[in-house]
Design an enzyme around this catalytic site. Sequence first.
Site, PDB file in Angstrom:
ATOM      1  N   TYR A 145     102.673 101.547  67.103  1.00 46.09           N
ATOM      2  CA  TYR A 145     102.504 100.125  66.782  1.00 46.09           C
ATOM      3  C   TYR A 145     103.672  99.705  65.921  1.00 46.09           C
ATOM      4  CZ  TYR A 145     100.441  95.885  64.702  1.00 46.09           C
ATOM      5  OH  TYR A 145     100.199  94.598  64.279  1.00 46.09           O
ATOM      6  N   ASP A 240     111.062 103.336  63.202  1.00 41.66           N
ATOM      7  CA  ASP A 240     110.140 102.428  62.512  1.00 41.66           C
ATOM      8  C   ASP A 240     109.425 103.243  61.444  1.00 41.66           C
ATOM      9  OD1 ASP A 240     108.159 100.862  61.557  1.00 41.66           O
ATOM     10  OD2 ASP A 240     107.335 100.275  63.503  1.00 41.66           O
ATOM     11  N   LYS A 268     105.562  98.099  53.751  1.00 40.35           N
ATOM     12  CA  LYS A 268     104.490  98.736  52.968  1.00 40.35           C
ATOM     13  C   LYS A 268     104.953  99.219  51.579  1.00 40.35           C
ATOM     14  CE  LYS A 268     101.932  99.891  57.129  1.00 40.35           C
ATOM     15  NZ  LYS A 268     100.639  99.334  57.340  1.00 40.35           N
TER      16      LYS A 268
HETATM   17  C1  LIG Z   1     104.740 101.631  61.937  1.00 36.81           C
HETATM   18  C2  LIG Z   1     104.451 100.175  61.703  1.00 36.81           C
HETATM   19  N1  LIG Z   1     105.367  99.277  62.071  1.00 36.81           N
HETATM   20  C3  LIG Z   1     105.169  97.961  61.874  1.00 36.81           C
HETATM   21  C4  LIG Z   1     104.010  97.506  61.297  1.00 36.81           C
HETATM   22  C5  LIG Z   1     103.830  96.033  61.088  1.00 36.81           C
HETATM   23  O1  LIG Z   1     103.825  95.763  59.731  1.00 36.81           O
HETATM   24  P1  LIG Z   1     103.112  94.432  59.165  1.00 36.81           P
HETATM   25  O2  LIG Z   1     101.642  94.623  59.350  1.00 36.81           O
HETATM   26  O3  LIG Z   1     103.549  94.400  57.734  1.00 36.81           O
HETATM   27  O4  LIG Z   1     103.647  93.301  59.951  1.00 36.81           O
HETATM   28  C6  LIG Z   1     103.029  98.425  60.906  1.00 36.81           C
HETATM   29  C7  LIG Z   1     101.752  97.991  60.295  1.00 36.81           C
HETATM   30  O5  LIG Z   1     101.153  97.048  60.554  1.00 36.81           O
HETATM   31  C8  LIG Z   1     103.253  99.790  61.111  1.00 36.81           C
HETATM   32  O6  LIG Z   1     102.359 100.694  60.760  1.00 36.81           O
HETATM   33  N1  LIG Z   2      97.748 100.011  61.444  1.00 34.49           N
HETATM   34  C1  LIG Z   2      98.065  98.733  60.885  1.00 34.49           C
HETATM   35  C2  LIG Z   2      99.298  98.883  60.087  1.00 34.49           C
HETATM   36  O1  LIG Z   2      99.742  99.917  59.763  1.00 34.49           O
HETATM   37  C3  LIG Z   2      96.936  98.254  60.079  1.00 34.49           C
HETATM   38  C4  LIG Z   2      97.192  96.953  59.378  1.00 34.49           C
HETATM   39  C5  LIG Z   2      96.700  95.793  60.156  1.00 34.49           C
HETATM   40  O2  LIG Z   2      97.030  95.656  61.334  1.00 34.49           O
HETATM   41  O3  LIG Z   2      95.996  94.992  59.560  1.00 34.49           O
END
Ligand SMILES: Cc1ncc(COP(=O)(O)O)c(C=O)c1O
Ligand SMILES: N[C@H](C=O)CCC(=O)O
Length: 430
Positions: A145, A240, A268
């Site tokens: 993701y 990522d 994060k």
């Molecule tokens: C590996 C990774 N990339 C991108 C994202 C997207 O980050 P955000 O939720 O801050 O948009 C997340 C988490 O949601 C993630 O775990």
């Molecule tokens: N797995 C997602 C980000 O790392 C969880 C956060 C979200 O989508 O709210």
Amino acid sequence: MKYENSRKFFEQAMNIIPGGVNSPVRACKSVGSDHPLFINNADGCMIFDADGNSFIDYVGSWGPMILGHRHPKVTEALSFALAQGASFGAPTSAEIRLAQAVTEAVPSIEMVRMVNSGTEATMSAIRLARGFTGRDTIIKFDGCYHGHADTLLVEAGSGVATLGIPGSPGVPKSFVEHTLSLPYNDADCVREVMEKQGDKIACIIVEPVAGNMGLVPPAHGFLEILREVTEKSGSLLIFDEVMCGFRVAYGGAQELYGISPDITCLGKIIGGGLPVGAYGGKREFMEYIAPQGPVYQAGTLSGNPLAMSAGITTLEQLKKPGFYESLEEKSARLSEGLKKAAEKAEIKASFNRVGSMMGLFFTDKDVKNFADAKTSDLDLFSAYYKGMLQKGIYLAPSQFEAGFVSAAHTDEHIDTTIKAAEEVFAMLAR
Ligand SMILES: Cc1ncc(COP(=O)(O)O)c(C=O)c1O
Ligand SMILES: N[C@H](C=O)CCC(=O)O
């Protein structure tokens, strides 16, 4: 435990917020809960809900809270920054300090651009890779993701996997025709595709430690192959590290596995709990971004002083000698304890862990990719989730998410968690 206030708040929220939540996985739908917990406050590794219940927290706001909640140094830095003003829409020296901390920690990053979320970081990194190479097609991996940008929702993990959404309505077919999604950890498949189409590929984007299909480590040699094939074809390799950056080591997964990507996405932890993202890499790529170069990317709140100060202070704490060793010990204690508890109850379970990121899958398969993760017994996961919650343990409400240990977890918290798991597994085995 009583959840009357959470239930009441969720009813109110459902009327005015889609699904009652501002991010889908929070709704706890997939584990059959009729409401999520509404949180009042948190401290260290403890989180407290609107009904006065307390829980040991292994979600850590989905990864950022590696120091635990309300770390005194972060709170102090935030109070100081807030007293200067919340946002100026103009450069501040705090942006330079966080950029310096990031570039010192991650040598493949020579220049870095701050954004407001992980989604923005990956979306911008992809645009940069396409702009720089003049190519359109990108490769990602099933179950990874990278946030919710249109082109990256194909076969995505996290909430997309949890809710069983096939990509997403609202994303035109033409937007995803340049996205190829391959099985994670399948080096032969990557080689084959790159041999045929390498000259059309702008970039390969990967979670070097996958944390959005549960936790899946990279197979031995997988990241090396990605480096090799991208170099050969003139494509960019994007790590990522939004989740695993500063989590699995101070220099992230690239330090742990000794691979240097072209572009790294962060988020994060580098915001210490405030909204942030960043993407960075070698100077020759980053100088391609506006206003220095032609690839446009912008943000009203980018480099926000509060997020910068929480990030700088968090990284200062992580840099202290022994930080990651201590986190490793705690995490090993937890993962070993849970494994033994499952074995004792004869529960079919598979465990993965990289440092303080971990995943427990209710399957007898070794989980190496998304297809393996999907063999998990989701009903058993839901029963485990609910059982643990009743015993005061707060886990991510999905089989397809990772768990996080923080510096604030003590051996006592971990032993309490293992004992709870022993009881829940025994109940599930009946
Ligand atoms: C590996 C990774 N990339 C991108 C994202 C997207 O980050 P955000 O939720 O801050 O948009 C997340 C988490 O949601 C993630 O775990
Ligand atoms: N797995 C997602 C980000 O790392 C969880 C956060 C979200 O989508 O709210």
